[in-house]
Scaffold this motif. Structure first.
Motif, mmCIF file in Angstrom:
data_model
loop_
_atom_site.group_PDB
_atom_site.id
_atom_site.type_symbol
_atom_site.label_atom_id
_atom_site.label_comp_id
_atom_site.label_asym_id
_atom_site.label_seq_id
_atom_site.Cartn_x
_atom_site.Cartn_y
_atom_site.Cartn_z
ATOM 1 N N ALA A 22 -10.867 4.375 8.455
ATOM 2 C CA ALA A 22 -9.480 4.671 8.177
ATOM 3 C C ALA A 22 -9.329 6.194 7.547
ATOM 4 C CB ALA A 22 -9.050 3.710 7.086
ATOM 5 N N ALA A 58 -6.242 4.346 -0.344
ATOM 6 C CA ALA A 58 -6.595 2.996 0.045
ATOM 7 C C ALA A 58 -6.388 2.152 -1.166
ATOM 8 C CB ALA A 58 -7.874 3.035 0.513
ATOM 9 N N HIS A 118 -8.200 5.910 -4.185
ATOM 10 C CA HIS A 118 -7.816 4.631 -4.273
ATOM 11 C C HIS A 118 -7.032 4.291 -5.185
ATOM 12 C CE1 HIS A 118 -11.945 4.362 -6.363
ATOM 13 N NE2 HIS A 118 -11.504 3.197 -6.969
ATOM 14 N N HIS A 138 -12.202 -3.905 3.814
ATOM 15 C CA HIS A 138 -13.203 -2.764 3.355
ATOM 16 C C HIS A 138 -14.354 -2.358 4.178
ATOM 17 C CE1 HIS A 138 -11.161 -4.879 -0.162
ATOM 18 N NE2 HIS A 138 -11.388 -3.883 -0.661
ATOM 19 N N LEU A 157 -12.989 0.825 5.835
ATOM 20 C CA LEU A 157 -12.759 2.146 4.965
ATOM 21 C C LEU A 157 -13.045 3.582 5.561
ATOM 22 C CD1 LEU A 157 -13.269 0.805 1.550
ATOM 23 C CD2 LEU A 157 -11.016 1.636 2.340
ATOM 24 N N GLN A 158 -14.271 3.632 6.117
ATOM 25 C CA GLN A 158 -14.895 4.783 6.520
ATOM 26 C C GLN A 158 -14.018 5.451 7.952
ATOM 27 O OE1 GLN A 158 -19.287 5.204 7.315
ATOM 28 N NE2 GLN A 158 -18.583 6.676 8.654
ATOM 29 N N VAL A 198 -14.653 2.585 -4.808
ATOM 30 C CA VAL A 198 -15.027 3.210 -3.606
ATOM 31 C C VAL A 198 -14.989 4.704 -3.602
ATOM 32 C CG1 VAL A 198 -14.410 1.449 -1.857
ATOM 33 C CG2 VAL A 198 -12.836 3.251 -2.345
ATOM 34 N N TYR A 239 -13.731 7.193 -2.297
ATOM 35 C CA TYR A 239 -12.352 7.599 -1.492
ATOM 36 C C TYR A 239 -11.441 7.557 -2.646
ATOM 37 C CZ TYR A 239 -14.974 6.627 2.800
ATOM 38 O OH TYR A 239 -16.105 6.791 3.787
ATOM 39 N N SER A 249 -7.343 -0.251 10.564
ATOM 40 C CA SER A 249 -7.798 1.140 10.616
ATOM 41 C C SER A 249 -7.629 2.015 11.929
ATOM 42 C CB SER A 249 -9.220 1.162 10.153
ATOM 43 O OG SER A 249 -9.876 0.374 11.250
ATOM 44 N N ALA A 293 -6.764 -2.427 2.369
ATOM 45 C CA ALA A 293 -7.883 -3.150 2.858
ATOM 46 C C ALA A 293 -7.892 -4.778 2.597
ATOM 47 C CB ALA A 293 -9.298 -2.843 2.065
ATOM 48 N N VAL A 309 -7.670 -1.015 -2.769
ATOM 49 C CA VAL A 309 -9.252 -1.846 -2.515
ATOM 50 C C VAL A 309 -9.208 -2.797 -3.803
ATOM 51 C CG1 VAL A 309 -10.221 0.032 -1.495
ATOM 52 C CG2 VAL A 309 -10.138 -0.134 -3.672
ATOM 53 N N THR A 315 -6.053 -7.408 -2.901
ATOM 54 C CA THR A 315 -5.045 -6.522 -1.896
ATOM 55 C C THR A 315 -4.183 -7.116 -1.246
ATOM 56 O OG1 THR A 315 -6.923 -6.975 -0.098
ATOM 57 C CG2 THR A 315 -7.374 -4.889 -1.613
#
Length: 485
Positions: free
Chosen positions: A79, A87, A97, A73, A76-77, A93, A95, A53, A64, A89, A103
């Motif tokens: 990143a 992402a 993805h 994971h 993530l924030q 999440v 976001y 990240s 992740a 994952v 993964t």
């Protein structure tokens, strides 16, 4: 635009290239989901792939990854704050993805998809010494010849995670892909080579790196030769003609029906060194011979080891259908890499001193090569800060104490030895034989890079000094380089 202009021969005869129909973006959400067997939360496009990240930049796909002690994971924030577009994952999440079961396996699948969609000429590079530098030199050569259409693994991303990550980053329109492969144990190179599936497999040299795990030089040669197991049909093996393990490597390549191209000083070398003399910039002016002619070029990097490395580069570029003249220009412009030969001018009392940064890696062969290079470096005094060489096992004392010979031959004035394994060298230099003849060598032994910084400050670097800093990365001598530069 008029019809007359559109019918102009210059437009009609412009050569078509199938790559022109490939997407400009690296990956789209649909292609990612198809490749990894996952489900995309929405439509998106990404321009890069990253697993850390902290290294994410705008437009990246963040993978992740989960390890025994770390779960991507959790970051993530961070990143997405850094600009991630999406992402991969293993849980839903908030976001953009692609959801998958695993993964790590998804990254491998994305790498396989990247390898499967490309028509690029793929090159794999391994070896006990010099693989990162040679990889970078091959890339610089082919990038120049292809006008930016070459791709390579960055840094030393050469293991079970770094190789698939580097593959996943390869644009579909690439004309060349250059990938580094490293190992600590037998069997690892084979797995990496079968992922990369190179058309050309390069072995730089065989040296006692990782001998603790492999037990013998023969076993090291066999482990490096695993790179041939992933060669595409009709592939090329580029191997060192001067190695005592040349025949072993040649037979391993021929067992995979590979065409062998050798490089070096040996009379049987296909890319053979004819001459190498010092050049004005501190590097070498090299003349090599091959079946259809001769080539003279400059290597900016100093040292005999880079003369031989340049032959490996020329052999590879020729095998890849690249431009050897462009390779010569690239070699003339290359500077040292951080931790792998970068040269820094540092301000000291009276002017400037030279610091040679070889802090990233060390084994007996590379230690000898860089000490020889230090011995040829014009300077008022020569200083060596040498860190322990790791993964030598029961051979550690033998190889460390043997550094006394190249250290004395380099005419070093002052040395600092860092790490427990370096005690063997200190004991060797403490013997009466080393104090009875020639210029005495002043030296100190310490345990950490911090202590080495203090000792070097106490000794005092002055204008005209040349300071070599070399050791295994775990010794941490990069901190010493950062401190003084």
């Amino acid at each position: 635009m008029s019809a007359a202009i559109l019918r102009h021969p210059a437009y009609v005869e412009w050569p078509s290239d199938p790559r022109d129909r490939l997407p400009l973006t690296l990956w789209g959400s649909e292609a990612i989901a198809k490749a990894v067997g996952g489900k995309a939360s929405c439509k998106f496009q990404v321009a890069g792939v990253e697993m850390d990240s902290r290294d994410v930049v705008n437009g990246d796909l963040f993978v992740a990854l989960k390890g025994e002690e770390m779960d991507g994971h959790r970051f993530l924030q961070k990143a997405f704050e850094n600009g991630a577009a999406a992402a991969i994952v293993d849980r839903p999440v908030d976001y953009p993805h692609v959801l998958v079961d695993d993964t790590t396996e998804a990254l491998k699948a994305l790498a396989a998809a990247a390898r499967g969609r490309t028509s690029a000429r793929i090159i794999g590079v391994t070896g006990s010494v010099g693989k990162t530098g040679v990889k970078e030199a091959i890339f610089a050569s082919l990038e120049r010849a292809s006008r930016g259409a070459a791709h390579r693994s960055t840094r030393s991303y050469n293991n079970h995670v770094g190789v698939p990550l580097s593959l996943a980053r390869m644009p579909a329109r690439s004309r060349f892909g250059i990938f580094e492969m490293g190992m600590n144990h037998a069997g690892e190179i084979e797995g990496l080579s079968r992922q990369v599936r190179p058309h050309i497999a390069v072995i730089t040299t065989i040296a006692p790196a990782h001998i603790e795990n492999l037990g013998s030089m023969e076993a090291i040669a066999e482990a490096k030769a695993e790179i041939f197991l992933g060669l595409e049909r009709g592939g090329v093996a580029v191997i060192p003609a001067d190695s005592e393990h040349y025949e072993r490597l040649r037979l391993a390549a021929m067992a995979m029906d590979a065409r062998v191209i050798s490089f070096g000083r040996a009379p049987h070398a296909d890319i053979r060194l004819l001459d190498a003399i010092p050049s004005a910039n501190g590097g070498s002016l090299v003349t090599c011979e091959f079946d259809s002619g001769r080539l003279c070029y400059t290597v900016a990097e100093p040292g005999d080891h880079w003369v031989i490395n340049s032959l490996a580069v020329m052999a590879t570029v020729r095998a890849a259908g690249g431009d050897m003249a462009a390779a010569g220009l690239a070699l003339a412009e290359m500077g040292g890499l951080k931790g792998r030969g970068a040269r820094h001018g540092i301000s000291v009392p009276g002017g400037t001193a030279l610091m040679i940064d070889e802090s990233y890696n060390a084994n007996p062969a590379s230690m000898r090569a860089t000490l020889a290079q230090l011995g040829q470096t014009p300077s008022s005094r020569r200083i060596a800060v040498l860190g322990s060489m790791k993964e030598l096992g029961d051979f550690a004392d033998k190889f460390h104490s043997a550094l006394s010979e190249p250290l004395i031959a380099a005419d070093v004035d002052y040395a600092i030895f860092v790490g427990e394994e370096m005690r063997a060298l200190a004991r060797e230099l403490g013997k009466p034989a080393f104090n009875s003849l020639g210029k005495p060598l002043e030296w100190e032994h310490c345990n950490t890079a911090g202590e080495a910084i203090g000792l070097l400050e106490q000794f005092g670097i002055i204008a005209g000094d040349a300071v070599l800093v070399k050791g295994s990365n775990s010794v941490g001598l990069g901190k010493l380089v950062d401190h003084f530069t």
